[in-house]
Design an enzyme around this catalytic site. Structure first.
Site, PDB file in Angstrom:
ATOM      1  N   LYS A  67       9.335-124.045-110.540  1.00 54.75           N
ATOM      2  CA  LYS A  67      10.082-123.749-109.196  1.00 54.75           C
ATOM      3  C   LYS A  67      10.057-124.907-108.116  1.00 54.75           C
ATOM      4  CE  LYS A  67      11.732-120.494-108.737  1.00 54.75           C
ATOM      5  NZ  LYS A  67      12.985-119.826-109.242  1.00 54.75           N
TER       6      LYS A  67
HETATM    7  N1  PMP Z   1       8.056-118.515-115.163  1.00 54.68           N
HETATM    8  C1  PMP Z   1       7.146-118.502-113.922  1.00 54.68           C
HETATM    9  C2  PMP Z   1       5.666-118.748-114.221  1.00 54.68           C
HETATM   10  C3  PMP Z   1       7.950-118.284-112.828  1.00 54.68           C
HETATM   11  O1  PMP Z   1       7.080-118.177-111.566  1.00 54.68           O
HETATM   12  C4  PMP Z   1       9.379-118.333-112.711  1.00 54.68           C
HETATM   13  C5  PMP Z   1      10.000-118.185-111.237  1.00 54.68           C
HETATM   14  N2  PMP Z   1       9.956-117.093-110.764  1.00 54.68           N
HETATM   15  C6  PMP Z   1       9.938-118.274-114.129  1.00 54.68           C
HETATM   16  C7  PMP Z   1       9.207-118.218-115.094  1.00 54.68           C
HETATM   17  C8  PMP Z   1      11.566-118.019-113.876  1.00 54.68           C
HETATM   18  O2  PMP Z   1      12.293-119.037-113.256  1.00 54.68           O
HETATM   19  P1  PMP Z   1      13.646-118.736-112.527  1.00 54.68           P
HETATM   20  O3  PMP Z   1      13.258-118.284-111.328  1.00 54.68           O
HETATM   21  O4  PMP Z   1      14.181-120.205-112.461  1.00 54.68           O
HETATM   22  O5  PMP Z   1      14.540-117.650-113.339  1.00 54.68           O
END
Ligand code: PMP
Length: 355
Positions: A67
């Protein structure tokens, strides 16, 4: 003296060390250190499947997760458009990692961070946000349809604070643009243009969609596979068009009950649903067999990459994301008592006799 270093492995010799730490290529502050993460071959799973399973090491970003890229992209676009001005406040609803990335960046760039987070998220992430200096509001976890949902509440708070920016990671396309502009091209370059499948779970959809859109433009034959935990509606949406879910998951930061602006229009060729027991087995195997200490969403991603390998057959190269570290979930995913309280057992380490 060089002679006395005769036994030092090649990898530690000065020239390769200089390359590894980027000597002569100084980055500008925290922002400059985001991205350019390694792409790690997961050796055991690659050997087991006959495919090459590669994990983009996003836990190596300076704020510790995938992120950081979205947080940086959102702030850069807001600064460029004049929405965010010196001394301003950045407000966001987050499962933790976006808030952590934003708070690091706010410190580095001179903004204040106000973070709204569901109280169901790990104590490690909430504690880290506080240590970093964010103003943190923990709120009950309620569905998106409820006006007190953490995302909606963060939007309202941003409206109440003069000059505040609502990062709005779910529907602000600066999120996926950051991945389209950095994660996708990095993967393409690291793979020297040979990728057969891209597999990732989605929270906001920024990572999945940004990379999928970039890779499809380079090679339309690349299969884009959406990974999903139980309790999320995206698996059914991708396979049958209905937004419906069943069950639940202990994973954090992934799954959704709606199609965000960041996910809308992204290519989805296939979807894989992984249950918590499989995700847990996968992260423990990554720890024991690869030395990688990973969070729960990595278990969903890597198990889905293995399933994709099974579906495609041997000889394919499959790329997924190692989103964050297990350190953020030590009191949960790596704690036998907590797992038992969720009806799950901690995987037992066994001696591997082959591979
Ligand atoms: N894995 C974790 C641990 C996350 O914190 C997030 C983001 N919320 C994601 C995956 C998914 O990423 P994205 O928001 O880009 O879909």
């Amino acid at each position: 003296m060089a002679e006395s270093l005769g036994a030092v492995p090649t990898i530690l010799r000065k020239r390769s060390l200089d390359q590894a730490i980027g000597m002569g290529n100084i980055t500008e502050g925290f922002s400059g250190a985001v991205g350019r993460t390694p792409l790690i071959r997961l050796r055991t799973l690659s050997a087991l499947t006959g495919c090459e399973i590669l994990g983009k090491a996003e836990f190596m970003n300076p704020g510790g997760s995938v992120k950081d890229r979205a947080a940086l992209g959102i702030l850069q676009e807001a600064e460029a458009s004049g929405q965010l001005r010196p001394g301003g406040t950045v407000v966001e609803g987050t499962a933790g990692n976006t808030g952590i990335g934003l708070t690091h960046l706010c410190n580095a760039l001179g903004y204040r961070a106000l973070i709204v987070i569901p109280e169901t998220q790990s104590a490690e992430k909430i504690g880290l946000l506080l240590s970093l200096g964010a103003e943190v509001r923990t709120v009950p976890a309620v569905p998106y349809s409820n006006p007190d949902n953490y995302v909606k509440l963060s939007g309202r708070l941003a409206q109440e604070i003069p000059g505040a920016l609502w990062a709005n990671q779910f529907d602000n396309l600066a999120n996926r643009r950051a991945h389209y502009a950095s994660t996708g091209p990095e993967i393409w370059e690291q793979c020297e243009g040979r990728v057969d499948a891209w597999v990732a779970a989605t929270g906001t959809g920024g990572t999945y969609a940004g990379v999928a859109l970039f890779l499809k433009e380079r090679d339309p034959a690349i299969r884009c596979v959406l990974a999903d935990p139980h309790g999320s509606a995206l698996y059914h949406w991708a396979t049958s068009g209905d937004l419906r879910s069943e069950g639940q998951s202990i994973t954090e930061g992934i799954g959704n009950s709606r199609i965000t602006a960041n996910l809308r229009g992204a290519p989805v060729d296939d979807a894989v649903r992984i249950d918590d027991a499989e995700a847990l087995r996968t992260i423990h195997a990554l720890l024991w067999e690869e030395g990688l200490f990973m969070g729960g969403s990595v278990g969903i991603n890597v198990a889905a990459a293995v399933e994709t390998a099974r579906r495609l057959g041997p000889g394919h190269r499959i790329v997924t994301v190692l989103c964050d570290s297990g350190d953020r979930y030590r009191s949960r995913l790596y704690d036998a008592d907590w797992l038992r309280s969720k009806g799950l057992s901690q995987p037992q380490r066994t001696v591997r006799d082959s591979v």
